[in-house]
Design a protein around this motif. Sequence first.
Motif, PDB file in Angstrom:
ATOM      1  N   LEU A 105       0.833  -1.212   0.000  1.00  0.00           N
ATOM      2  CA  LEU A 105       0.000   0.000   0.000  1.00  0.00           C
ATOM      3  C   LEU A 105       0.864   1.258   0.000  1.00  0.00           C
ATOM      4  N   VAL A 106       1.950   1.234   0.753  1.00  0.00           N
ATOM      5  CA  VAL A 106       2.863   2.386   0.777  1.00  0.00           C
ATOM      6  C   VAL A 106       3.490   2.572  -0.603  1.00  0.00           C
ATOM      7  N   ASP A 107       3.848   1.462  -1.241  1.00  0.00           N
ATOM      8  CA  ASP A 107       4.388   1.546  -2.610  1.00  0.00           C
ATOM      9  C   ASP A 107       3.360   2.179  -3.549  1.00  0.00           C
ATOM     10  N   ASP A 128       1.274   7.284  -6.493  1.00  0.00           N
ATOM     11  CA  ASP A 128       0.036   8.062  -6.637  1.00  0.00           C
ATOM     12  C   ASP A 128      -1.145   7.218  -7.102  1.00  0.00           C
ATOM     13  N   ASP A 129      -1.195   5.978  -6.665  1.00  0.00           N
ATOM     14  CA  ASP A 129      -2.299   5.079  -6.988  1.00  0.00           C
ATOM     15  C   ASP A 129      -3.475   5.413  -6.069  1.00  0.00           C
ATOM     16  N   ALA A 130      -4.575   5.903  -6.626  1.00  0.00           N
ATOM     17  CA  ALA A 130      -5.727   6.349  -5.845  1.00  0.00           C
ATOM     18  C   ALA A 130      -6.356   5.204  -5.044  1.00  0.00           C
ATOM     19  N   GLN A 131      -6.431   4.011  -5.626  1.00  0.00           N
ATOM     20  CA  GLN A 131      -7.015   2.874  -4.914  1.00  0.00           C
ATOM     21  C   GLN A 131      -6.136   2.468  -3.725  1.00  0.00           C
ATOM     22  N   ALA A 132      -4.835   2.471  -3.928  1.00  0.00           N
ATOM     23  CA  ALA A 132      -3.915   2.137  -2.837  1.00  0.00           C
ATOM     24  C   ALA A 132      -4.017   3.182  -1.729  1.00  0.00           C
ATOM     25  N   ALA A 133      -4.146   4.450  -2.105  1.00  0.00           N
ATOM     26  CA  ALA A 133      -4.267   5.522  -1.120  1.00  0.00           C
ATOM     27  C   ALA A 133      -5.539   5.354  -0.294  1.00  0.00           C
ATOM     28  N   ALA A 134      -6.649   5.046  -0.967  1.00  0.00           N
ATOM     29  CA  ALA A 134      -7.921   4.845  -0.253  1.00  0.00           C
ATOM     30  C   ALA A 134      -7.830   3.653   0.689  1.00  0.00           C
ATOM     31  N   ARG A 136       1.433  13.708   5.081  1.00  0.00           N
ATOM     32  CA  ARG A 136       2.875  13.500   5.317  1.00  0.00           C
ATOM     33  C   ARG A 136       3.306  12.110   4.851  1.00  0.00           C
ATOM     34  N   ALA A 137       2.470  11.114   5.130  1.00  0.00           N
ATOM     35  CA  ALA A 137       2.798   9.747   4.712  1.00  0.00           C
ATOM     36  C   ALA A 137       2.870   9.664   3.189  1.00  0.00           C
ATOM     37  N   TRP A 138       1.937  10.297   2.510  1.00  0.00           N
ATOM     38  CA  TRP A 138       1.938  10.309   1.047  1.00  0.00           C
ATOM     39  C   TRP A 138       3.228  10.947   0.527  1.00  0.00           C
ATOM     40  N   ARG A 139       3.620  12.075   1.129  1.00  0.00           N
ATOM     41  CA  ARG A 139       4.850  12.760   0.692  1.00  0.00           C
ATOM     42  C   ARG A 139       6.104  11.933   0.966  1.00  0.00           C
ATOM     43  N   ALA A 140       6.086  11.170   2.057  1.00  0.00           N
ATOM     44  CA  ALA A 140       7.273  10.409   2.454  1.00  0.00           C
ATOM     45  C   ALA A 140       7.231   8.955   1.992  1.00  0.00           C
ATOM     46  N   ALA A 141       6.183   8.558   1.293  1.00  0.00           N
ATOM     47  CA  ALA A 141       6.012   7.154   0.913  1.00  0.00           C
ATOM     48  C   ALA A 141       7.198   6.600   0.128  1.00  0.00           C
ATOM     49  N   ALA A 142       7.762   7.387  -0.739  1.00  0.00           N
ATOM     50  CA  ALA A 142       8.886   6.909  -1.558  1.00  0.00           C
ATOM     51  C   ALA A 142      10.125   6.609  -0.716  1.00  0.00           C
ATOM     52  N   SER A 143      10.231   7.234   0.452  1.00  0.00           N
ATOM     53  CA  SER A 143      11.413   7.012   1.289  1.00  0.00           C
ATOM     54  C   SER A 143      11.177   5.957   2.378  1.00  0.00           C
ATOM     55  N   TYR A 144       9.979   5.390   2.448  1.00  0.00           N
ATOM     56  CA  TYR A 144       9.689   4.367   3.453  1.00  0.00           C
ATOM     57  C   TYR A 144      10.565   3.142   3.221  1.00  0.00           C
ATOM     58  N   ASP A 145      11.125   2.613   4.318  1.00  0.00           N
ATOM     59  CA  ASP A 145      11.990   1.437   4.248  1.00  0.00           C
ATOM     60  C   ASP A 145      11.424   0.366   5.175  1.00  0.00           C
ATOM     61  N   VAL A 146      10.908  -0.704   4.608  1.00  0.00           N
ATOM     62  CA  VAL A 146      10.277  -1.771   5.374  1.00  0.00           C
ATOM     63  C   VAL A 146      11.251  -2.407   6.373  1.00  0.00           C
ATOM     64  N   ARG A 147      12.543  -2.309   6.128  1.00  0.00           N
ATOM     65  CA  ARG A 147      13.529  -2.903   7.039  1.00  0.00           C
ATOM     66  C   ARG A 147      13.669  -2.113   8.336  1.00  0.00           C
ATOM     67  N   ARG A 148      13.316  -0.853   8.307  1.00  0.00           N
ATOM     68  CA  ARG A 148      13.481  -0.004   9.495  1.00  0.00           C
ATOM     69  C   ARG A 148      12.314  -0.114  10.467  1.00  0.00           C
ATOM     70  N   ALA A 149      11.100  -0.248   9.948  1.00  0.00           N
ATOM     71  CA  ALA A 149       9.925  -0.321  10.823  1.00  0.00           C
ATOM     72  C   ALA A 149       8.732  -0.815  10.022  1.00  0.00           C
ATOM     73  N   SER A 150       7.759  -1.359  10.743  1.00  0.00           N
ATOM     74  CA  SER A 150       6.523  -1.739  10.071  1.00  0.00           C
ATOM     75  C   SER A 150       5.822  -0.463   9.626  1.00  0.00           C
ATOM     76  N   VAL A 151       4.888  -0.602   8.713  1.00  0.00           N
ATOM     77  CA  VAL A 151       4.142   0.565   8.229  1.00  0.00           C
ATOM     78  C   VAL A 151       3.389   1.212   9.390  1.00  0.00           C
ATOM     79  N   LEU A 152       2.800   0.398  10.241  1.00  0.00           N
ATOM     80  CA  LEU A 152       2.053   0.945  11.371  1.00  0.00           C
ATOM     81  C   LEU A 152       2.963   1.747  12.300  1.00  0.00           C
TER      82      LEU A 152
END
Length: 192
Positions: free
Chosen positions: A15-17, A22-28, A62-78
């Motif tokens: 979902l973060v990917d 900018d996938d509207a369905q993923a964002a919803a 903020r999450a939308w703006r930072a989504a590209a920099s999210y790293d699954v290895r550092r923390a869960s999405v939650l």
Amino acid sequence: MQLYPRADRAADAALVDGLALDDAQAAAAFVHRFQRPVYGLALSITRDAALAEDVSQEVFVRAWRAAASYDVRRASVLTWLLTITRNAAIDAVRMRRATPTEGAELEEILTETLRAPDTEQTALRNVERDQVVRRLRELPPEQMRAVVLAVIGGCTALEISRLEGIPLGTAKTRIRTGLRRVRQQLEEAHRD
């Protein structure tokens, strides 16, 4: 027992990917999945339903703006999202509090705290306030200044670091250590 299954983590990361693309369905789907924990944490920090709603909206932006920099290895999405929520809620609460005291007033407060106690003023103070002031004076001057600026002046650690010309980490340490010492001294005095 795993509270947060790996399959959920993978779905959350997907979902973060989608947000990053900018996938509207993923964002919803992202908002739908996380709106309750985000709002719940925002409400627990702000203690204001309308402000918590505003914070929640800001968090998803903020999450939308930072989504590209999210790293699954550092923390869960939650965890990542709740960290953003905590920071946004604290920012919102700080923005709502009274404007911090200005420089000249801060210097007056600091000078008053450092000045030897005047017996007439001391007689007018209640016992608890007098104890706190006495404990503050027992701190090293740099810790006392940091605590007074934070607690009485309403300054953040960043503002204190700028005012005092010290690194942010040093300001935080002085505030934390000073407050801890005052609290311990007051607890010891109440036990005696």
